[in-house]
Design a protein around this motif. Structure first.
Motif, PDB file in Angstrom:
ATOM      1  N   PRO A 251       8.210  -6.376  -0.734  1.00 25.35           N
ATOM      2  CA  PRO A 251       7.213  -5.385  -0.302  1.00 25.35           C
ATOM      3  C   PRO A 251       7.866  -4.133   0.254  1.00 25.35           C
ATOM      4  O   PRO A 251       8.953  -4.179   0.842  1.00 25.35           O
ATOM      5  N   HIS A 252       7.184  -3.010   0.069  1.00 26.62           N
ATOM      6  CA  HIS A 252       7.710  -1.729   0.539  1.00 26.62           C
ATOM      7  C   HIS A 252       7.399  -1.485   2.010  1.00 26.62           C
ATOM      8  O   HIS A 252       8.192  -0.875   2.723  1.00 26.62           O
ATOM      9  N   HIS A 253       6.244  -1.970   2.459  1.00 25.71           N
ATOM     10  CA  HIS A 253       5.791  -1.608   3.805  1.00 25.71           C
ATOM     11  C   HIS A 253       6.280  -2.627   4.841  1.00 25.71           C
ATOM     12  O   HIS A 253       6.178  -3.845   4.620  1.00 25.71           O
ATOM     13  N   PRO A 254       6.781  -2.169   5.978  1.00 25.45           N
ATOM     14  CA  PRO A 254       7.265  -3.088   7.015  1.00 25.45           C
ATOM     15  C   PRO A 254       6.197  -4.068   7.500  1.00 25.45           C
ATOM     16  O   PRO A 254       6.508  -5.221   7.811  1.00 25.45           O
ATOM     17  N   ARG A 255       4.926  -3.607   7.569  1.00 26.12           N
ATOM     18  CA  ARG A 255       3.863  -4.507   8.052  1.00 26.12           C
ATOM     19  C   ARG A 255       3.623  -5.638   7.073  1.00 26.12           C
ATOM     20  O   ARG A 255       3.335  -6.768   7.493  1.00 26.12           O
ATOM     21  N   THR A 256       3.739  -5.374   5.778  1.00 24.12           N
ATOM     22  CA  THR A 256       3.605  -6.443   4.787  1.00 24.12           C
ATOM     23  C   THR A 256       4.720  -7.463   4.966  1.00 24.12           C
ATOM     24  O   THR A 256       4.482  -8.678   4.948  1.00 24.12           O
ATOM     25  N   ARG A 257       5.943  -6.986   5.155  1.00 27.76           N
ATOM     26  CA  ARG A 257       7.078  -7.901   5.355  1.00 27.76           C
ATOM     27  C   ARG A 257       6.884  -8.748   6.611  1.00 27.76           C
ATOM     28  O   ARG A 257       7.145  -9.948   6.612  1.00 27.76           O
ATOM     29  N   GLU A 258       6.396  -8.116   7.668  1.00 25.52           N
ATOM     30  CA  GLU A 258       6.160  -8.835   8.921  1.00 25.52           C
ATOM     31  C   GLU A 258       5.103  -9.924   8.735  1.00 25.52           C
ATOM     32  O   GLU A 258       5.254 -11.051   9.218  1.00 25.52           O
TER      33      GLU A 258
END
Length: 267
Positions: A251-258
């Motif tokens: 995933p590109h977005h940090p919130r998705t990774r979190e």
């Protein structure tokens, strides 16, 4: 003949949302959602609780209205007031026409407890589609066979396990021959042993039919397997929208990774 629940594949959107807003008082639930879903596409909606996923499904099903924006379902325009008790017959007819294109399966089954499995499935085709009882029952038995429950035709919901109730609910939704099917975390209320039997039915629908599917799920492996596209919601916004490989693996977005890391940590 069994109900025809397949449609011809097409690149044109069967569902279009443009700048859709929804709030409950001071709480903003959807913040200008814009989304096109092509016919036959299988879409997994993921994200934390309260991020707007289930509200989006309820609005598409016209169970709730929305505050502003535009929605089109298979060419039918849904007005912001839809779901707020339309007052005139023309609005009611239009709402019925829109709803005929969409089926939804909920977490809590919503079967009629006083009706047999067969009666649960035939009720809507008889009273909504105008089918005679013989046709409705023949098509219901085909659907029960598809979900592996033909032998339960005369059982009542209290005789069924949670997984069996959910499979009956799926057959009941399919009996109306919808163009779009919505699934709202339909395994979340099930015992772990029953989750697989319900996911297998969804897997079959995804792989063997051209019905457009929108599936809210916390089952990430399942989302990757059945979907053409994964959309990550956070705070009423679409944060990430891409293929399963991109959203779930890189995933590109940090919130998705979190979020994905938090899911893995609880497994």
């Amino acid at each position: 003949m069994p109900p025809s629940i397949e449609s011809s594949p097409s690149a044109s959107p069967i569902l279009r949302l443009k700048e859709v807003h929804k709030s409950y008082g001071a709480l903003n639930v959807l913040n200008g959602i814009t989304l096109d879903v092509p016919t036959s596409q299988k879409v997994a909606l993921i994200g934390p609780s309260g991020s707007g996923k289930s509200t989006l499904l309820r609005i598409v099903m016209t169970l709730e209205g929305f505050d502003s924006g535009k929605i089109e379902i298979d060419g039918e325009t849904v007005e912001p007031a839809t779901g707020k008790n339309p007052q005139n017959r023309a609005a009611q007819r239009h709402l019925k026409q829109v709803r005929s294109k969409v089926g939804m399966v909920f977490q809590s089954f919503n079967l009629f407890p006083h009706m047999s499995v067969l009666h649960n499935i035939t009720e809507a085709p008889i009273h909504v589609l105008g089918h005679n009882r013989d046709r409705a029952e023949a098509e219901a038995l085909e659907l029960l066979d598809r979900v592996g429950l033909k032998e339960k035709r005369d059982s009542f919901p209290f005789h069924l396990s949670g997984g069996q109730k959910q499979r009956v609910a799926i057959a009941r939704a399919l009996a109306l021959q919808p163009r779009i099917m919505l699934f709202d975390e339909i395994t979340s209320a099930l015992d772990p042993e029953r989750v697989g039997e319900v996911l297998n039915v969804l897997r079959q629908l995804a792989l063997e039919t051209d019905i457009t599917l929108l599936v809210v799920t916390h089952q990430m492996h399942f989302a990757r397997e059945i979907s053409d596209r994964v959309i990550f919601f956070e705070g009423g916004n679409i944060v990430e929208d891409d293929t399963p490989e991109v959203v779930l693996e890189r995933p590109h977005h940090p919130r998705t990774r979190e979020f994905l890391q938090s899911i893995l940590d609880t497994m």
